[in-house]
Design a protein around this motif. Structure first.
Motif, PDB file in Angstrom:
ATOM      1  N   PHE A 111       0.634  -1.150  -0.054  1.00 29.68           N
ATOM      2  CA  PHE A 111       0.018   0.052   0.017  1.00 29.68           C
ATOM      3  C   PHE A 111       0.816   1.261   0.081  1.00 29.68           C
ATOM      4  O   PHE A 111       0.364   2.369   0.046  1.00 29.68           O
ATOM      5  N   ALA A 112       2.208   1.035   0.113  1.00 29.12           N
ATOM      6  CA  ALA A 112       3.108   2.280   0.375  1.00 29.12           C
ATOM      7  C   ALA A 112       2.875   3.211  -0.695  1.00 29.12           C
ATOM      8  O   ALA A 112       3.026   4.376  -0.478  1.00 29.12           O
ATOM      9  N   SER A 113       2.812   2.894  -1.957  1.00 23.61           N
ATOM     10  CA  SER A 113       2.783   3.964  -3.150  1.00 23.61           C
ATOM     11  C   SER A 113       1.319   4.255  -3.333  1.00 23.61           C
ATOM     12  O   SER A 113       1.164   4.998  -4.418  1.00 23.61           O
ATOM     13  N   GLU A 114       0.469   4.020  -2.648  1.00 19.38           N
ATOM     14  CA  GLU A 114      -1.073   4.437  -3.094  1.00 19.38           C
ATOM     15  C   GLU A 114      -1.464   5.539  -2.798  1.00 19.38           C
ATOM     16  O   GLU A 114      -2.815   5.993  -2.830  1.00 19.38           O
ATOM     17  N   GLY A 115      -0.851   6.499  -1.880  1.00 22.45           N
ATOM     18  CA  GLY A 115      -1.164   7.718  -1.514  1.00 22.45           C
ATOM     19  C   GLY A 115      -2.527   7.669  -0.401  1.00 22.45           C
ATOM     20  O   GLY A 115      -3.396   8.254  -0.590  1.00 22.45           O
ATOM     21  N   ARG A 116      -2.194   6.662   0.532  1.00 24.85           N
ATOM     22  CA  ARG A 116      -2.929   6.500   1.462  1.00 24.85           C
ATOM     23  C   ARG A 116      -2.673   7.305   2.974  1.00 24.85           C
ATOM     24  O   ARG A 116      -3.719   7.325   3.908  1.00 24.85           O
ATOM     25  N   TYR A 117      -1.372   7.632   3.104  1.00 27.86           N
ATOM     26  CA  TYR A 117      -1.284   8.066   4.689  1.00 27.86           C
ATOM     27  C   TYR A 117      -0.148   8.946   4.725  1.00 27.86           C
ATOM     28  O   TYR A 117       1.044   9.029   4.001  1.00 27.86           O
ATOM     29  N   ILE A 118      -0.267  10.053   5.312  1.00 25.65           N
ATOM     30  CA  ILE A 118       0.928  10.957   5.685  1.00 25.65           C
ATOM     31  C   ILE A 118       0.658  11.506   7.132  1.00 25.65           C
ATOM     32  O   ILE A 118      -0.741  11.904   7.392  1.00 25.65           O
ATOM     33  N   GLU A 119       1.614  11.872   7.529  1.00 29.50           N
ATOM     34  CA  GLU A 119       1.783  12.647   8.868  1.00 29.50           C
ATOM     35  C   GLU A 119       2.732  13.682   9.016  1.00 29.50           C
ATOM     36  O   GLU A 119       3.587  13.617   8.581  1.00 29.50           O
ATOM     37  N   VAL A 120       2.052  14.733   9.945  1.00 30.98           N
ATOM     38  CA  VAL A 120       2.890  16.043  10.097  1.00 30.98           C
ATOM     39  C   VAL A 120       3.098  16.164  11.550  1.00 30.98           C
ATOM     40  O   VAL A 120       2.407  15.987  12.356  1.00 30.98           O
ATOM     41  N   ASP A 121       4.241  16.982  11.649  1.00 33.44           N
ATOM     42  CA  ASP A 121       4.576  17.198  13.128  1.00 33.44           C
ATOM     43  C   ASP A 121       4.285  19.106  12.971  1.00 33.44           C
ATOM     44  O   ASP A 121       4.938  19.688  12.126  1.00 33.44           O
ATOM     45  N   LEU A 122       3.437  19.386  13.800  1.00 32.76           N
ATOM     46  CA  LEU A 122       3.013  20.707  13.540  1.00 32.76           C
ATOM     47  C   LEU A 122       4.111  21.684  14.181  1.00 32.76           C
ATOM     48  O   LEU A 122       4.710  21.173  15.095  1.00 32.76           O
ATOM     49  N   ALA A 123       4.249  22.841  13.543  1.00 37.47           N
ATOM     50  CA  ALA A 123       5.530  23.650  14.106  1.00 37.47           C
ATOM     51  C   ALA A 123       5.066  24.596  15.270  1.00 37.47           C
ATOM     52  O   ALA A 123       5.842  24.797  16.021  1.00 37.47           O
ATOM     53  N   ASP A 124       3.815  24.922  15.197  1.00 38.45           N
ATOM     54  CA  ASP A 124       3.342  25.833  16.488  1.00 38.45           C
ATOM     55  C   ASP A 124       2.595  25.014  17.695  1.00 38.45           C
ATOM     56  O   ASP A 124       1.930  25.970  18.084  1.00 38.45           O
ATOM     57  N   SER A 125       2.642  23.764  17.553  1.00 39.12           N
ATOM     58  CA  SER A 125       1.879  23.182  18.349  1.00 39.12           C
ATOM     59  C   SER A 125       2.518  21.725  18.739  1.00 39.12           C
ATOM     60  O   SER A 125       3.256  21.294  17.849  1.00 39.12           O
ATOM     61  N   ALA A 126       2.528  21.111  20.142  1.00 39.01           N
ATOM     62  CA  ALA A 126       3.046  19.655  20.157  1.00 39.01           C
ATOM     63  C   ALA A 126       2.079  18.920  19.922  1.00 39.01           C
ATOM     64  O   ALA A 126       1.398  17.934  20.638  1.00 39.01           O
ATOM     65  N   LEU A 127       1.816  18.693  18.536  1.00 42.16           N
ATOM     66  CA  LEU A 127       0.793  17.609  18.077  1.00 42.16           C
ATOM     67  C   LEU A 127       1.532  17.203  16.664  1.00 42.16           C
ATOM     68  O   LEU A 127       1.889  17.938  15.657  1.00 42.16           O
ATOM     69  N   THR A 128       1.162  15.864  16.490  1.00 46.37           N
ATOM     70  CA  THR A 128       1.371  15.129  15.325  1.00 46.37           C
ATOM     71  C   THR A 128      -0.046  14.861  14.768  1.00 46.37           C
ATOM     72  O   THR A 128      -0.832  14.363  15.413  1.00 46.37           O
ATOM     73  N   VAL A 129      -0.162  15.204  13.337  1.00 43.56           N
ATOM     74  CA  VAL A 129      -1.690  14.998  12.726  1.00 43.56           C
ATOM     75  C   VAL A 129      -1.176  14.125  11.465  1.00 43.56           C
ATOM     76  O   VAL A 129      -0.443  14.385  10.626  1.00 43.56           O
ATOM     77  N   ALA A 130      -2.125  13.079  11.451  1.00 40.88           N
ATOM     78  CA  ALA A 130      -2.138  12.024  10.392  1.00 40.88           C
ATOM     79  C   ALA A 130      -3.452  12.185   9.468  1.00 40.88           C
ATOM     80  O   ALA A 130      -4.210  12.304   9.972  1.00 40.88           O
ATOM     81  N   SER A 131      -3.106  12.005   8.071  1.00 36.25           N
ATOM     82  CA  SER A 131      -4.366  11.827   7.348  1.00 36.25           C
ATOM     83  C   SER A 131      -4.391  10.302   6.606  1.00 36.25           C
ATOM     84  O   SER A 131      -3.409  10.032   6.111  1.00 36.25           O
ATOM     85  N   LEU A 132      -5.387   9.641   6.827  1.00 38.42           N
ATOM     86  CA  LEU A 132      -5.541   8.348   6.214  1.00 38.42           C
ATOM     87  C   LEU A 132      -6.790   8.264   5.159  1.00 38.42           C
ATOM     88  O   LEU A 132      -7.917   8.657   5.724  1.00 38.42           O
ATOM     89  N   TYR A 133      -6.612   7.525   4.161  1.00 34.67           N
ATOM     90  CA  TYR A 133      -7.534   7.119   3.344  1.00 34.67           C
ATOM     91  C   TYR A 133      -7.538   5.462   3.607  1.00 34.67           C
ATOM     92  O   TYR A 133      -6.648   4.845   2.889  1.00 34.67           O
ATOM     93  N   LEU A 134      -8.474   4.912   4.112  1.00 31.79           N
ATOM     94  CA  LEU A 134      -8.595   3.145   4.373  1.00 31.79           C
ATOM     95  C   LEU A 134      -9.111   2.823   3.069  1.00 31.79           C
ATOM     96  O   LEU A 134     -10.054   3.194   2.837  1.00 31.79           O
ATOM     97  N   PRO A 135      -8.775   1.611   2.742  1.00 27.43           N
ATOM     98  CA  PRO A 135      -9.198   0.859   1.654  1.00 27.43           C
ATOM     99  C   PRO A 135     -10.713   0.609   2.019  1.00 27.43           C
ATOM    100  O   PRO A 135     -11.113   0.199   2.870  1.00 27.43           O
ATOM    101  N   LYS A 136     -11.476   0.764   0.902  1.00 27.43           N
ATOM    102  CA  LYS A 136     -12.953   0.503   0.987  1.00 27.43           C
ATOM    103  C   LYS A 136     -13.163  -0.956   1.188  1.00 27.43           C
ATOM    104  O   LYS A 136     -14.159  -1.241   2.214  1.00 27.43           O
ATOM    105  N   GLY A 137     -12.716  -1.822   0.509  1.00 25.80           N
ATOM    106  CA  GLY A 137     -12.762  -3.339   0.610  1.00 25.80           C
ATOM    107  C   GLY A 137     -14.022  -3.901  -0.169  1.00 25.80           C
ATOM    108  O   GLY A 137     -14.324  -3.262  -1.166  1.00 25.80           O
ATOM    109  N   GLY A 138     -14.419  -4.861   0.333  1.00 28.43           N
ATOM    110  CA  GLY A 138     -15.432  -5.796  -0.364  1.00 28.43           C
ATOM    111  C   GLY A 138     -16.037  -6.522   0.519  1.00 28.43           C
ATOM    112  O   GLY A 138     -15.544  -6.731   1.813  1.00 28.43           O
ATOM    113  N   LEU A 139     -16.947  -7.685   0.022  1.00 33.66           N
ATOM    114  CA  LEU A 139     -17.483  -8.477   0.823  1.00 33.66           C
ATOM    115  C   LEU A 139     -16.570  -9.982   0.744  1.00 33.66           C
ATOM    116  O   LEU A 139     -16.058 -10.267  -0.131  1.00 33.66           O
ATOM    117  N   PRO A 140     -16.633 -10.908   1.904  1.00 35.58           N
ATOM    118  CA  PRO A 140     -15.845 -11.897   1.842  1.00 35.58           C
ATOM    119  C   PRO A 140     -16.639 -12.935   0.949  1.00 35.58           C
ATOM    120  O   PRO A 140     -17.796 -12.642   0.505  1.00 35.58           O
TER     121      PRO A 140
END
Length: 305
Positions: A111-140
């Protein structure tokens, strides 16, 4: 501090439907975006206004893509494939910059090259923020039937999603602990493509065998949240409410009937979660005003930059 997560379902279409007006009116300090679905060279000019952009487009044409918008340039950015597009307000450059990939949990490399996850350390706050797009999936495989909405695939999409969930849980634990070791709170934002409880979708009685509300998917959500690790912020503010929903199908009048799903989340470490003052969904007043099939989920935290 106002923080939003928004699956824009294509930034170029979202711009035509009013994304910039939403961004100006709501004025979040941080915005996590999913399904940007745009190569770097085609990002609309000025669409992100006066925000710094950290964008992981991935390598799947017309699909996925995650970003974080911030008021000041982050001090650090991490992705899974080691590259990210960084832009200051007014810049138009196209090159990506190296970003420390860190240690990837076993099972995430497909999944590494699919554009699904990024995280940043804010410069003005002691906070790490991540953005995730999780696969939709399907039925078994055993729930798939010929003539359904999707052609039976033997459970391939289901198996892929479940593999992602198992691996990402390990990665999430690492990111949360790394933030804590650095003296930072951690906030996971994004489209998780899973409704956790009966309060999180309208037709729960008929959805127990639908992707996004399968028992094993719901169990996974339950496994990554707890009062000591990550808190579902919107649910903590609205413990007894149905919704607030964040996604409605474009079809069948679902939006007008408010037949929706709550699949977009703020999952915060307890120190940040307890500072949530207001939390909700920016549901437009009418269908023609929709920017996306999702609505932004916005939380105001008593957390000063």
């Amino acid at each position: 501090m106002r923080i939003a997560t928004f699956n824009v379902n294509g930034i170029r279409a979202a711009q035509r439907r009013g994304f910039e007006a939403w961004l100006a009116e709501r004025a979040p300090d941080v915005v996590a975006l999913q399904e940007v679905r745009c190569p770097a060279e085609a990002l609309p000019s000025g669409v992100f206004r006066d925000y710094h952009l950290a964008y992981e487009p991935g390598h799947l044409a017309g699909r996925n893509g995650v970003a974080v918008l911030t008021r000041t340039r982050p001090t650090a950015v991490r992705t899974w494939d080691g590259e990210v597009l960084m832009r200051a307000p007014g810049e138009e450059h196209l090159h990506t910059e190296p970003a420390p990939a860190g240690t990837m949990a076993r099972g995430l490399s497909p999944f590494a090259s699919e554009g699904r996850y990024i995280e940043v350390d804010l410069a003005d706050s002691a906070l790490t923020v991540a953005s995730l797009y999780l696969p939709k999936g399907g039925l078994p495989a055993h729930l798939q039937k010929p003539g359904g909405r999707e052609v039976p695939d033997g459970g391939a999409k289901y198996d892929r999603k479940m593999g992602f969930l198992a691996s990402f849980a390990r990665q999430l634990d690492r990111s949360r602990k790394a933030a804590k070791a650095a003296g930072r709170e951690f906030l996971l934002l994004g489209d998780l493509n899973v409704a956790h409880t009966r309060q999180d979708l309208t037709n729960w009685r008929t959805s127990n065998k639908a992707e996004g509300f399968l028992p094993e998917e719901r169990e996974w959500i339950g496994s990554i949240i707890s009062p000591r690790t990550l808190v579902d912020v919107v649910r903590s503010v609205h413990p007894d409410a149905d919704g607030p929903y964040s996604w409605w199908s474009w079809m069948g009048g679902a939006f007008d009937r408010d037949t929706g799903w709550r699949i977009d989340y703020h999952l915060a470490t307890p120190g940040l979660a307890k500072r949530a003052v207001t939390a909700g969904t920016d549901r437009p007043a009418s269908g023609p005003e929709r920017v996306s099939d999702h609505a932004a989920v916005v939380v105001d935290y008593a957390w000063a930059p």
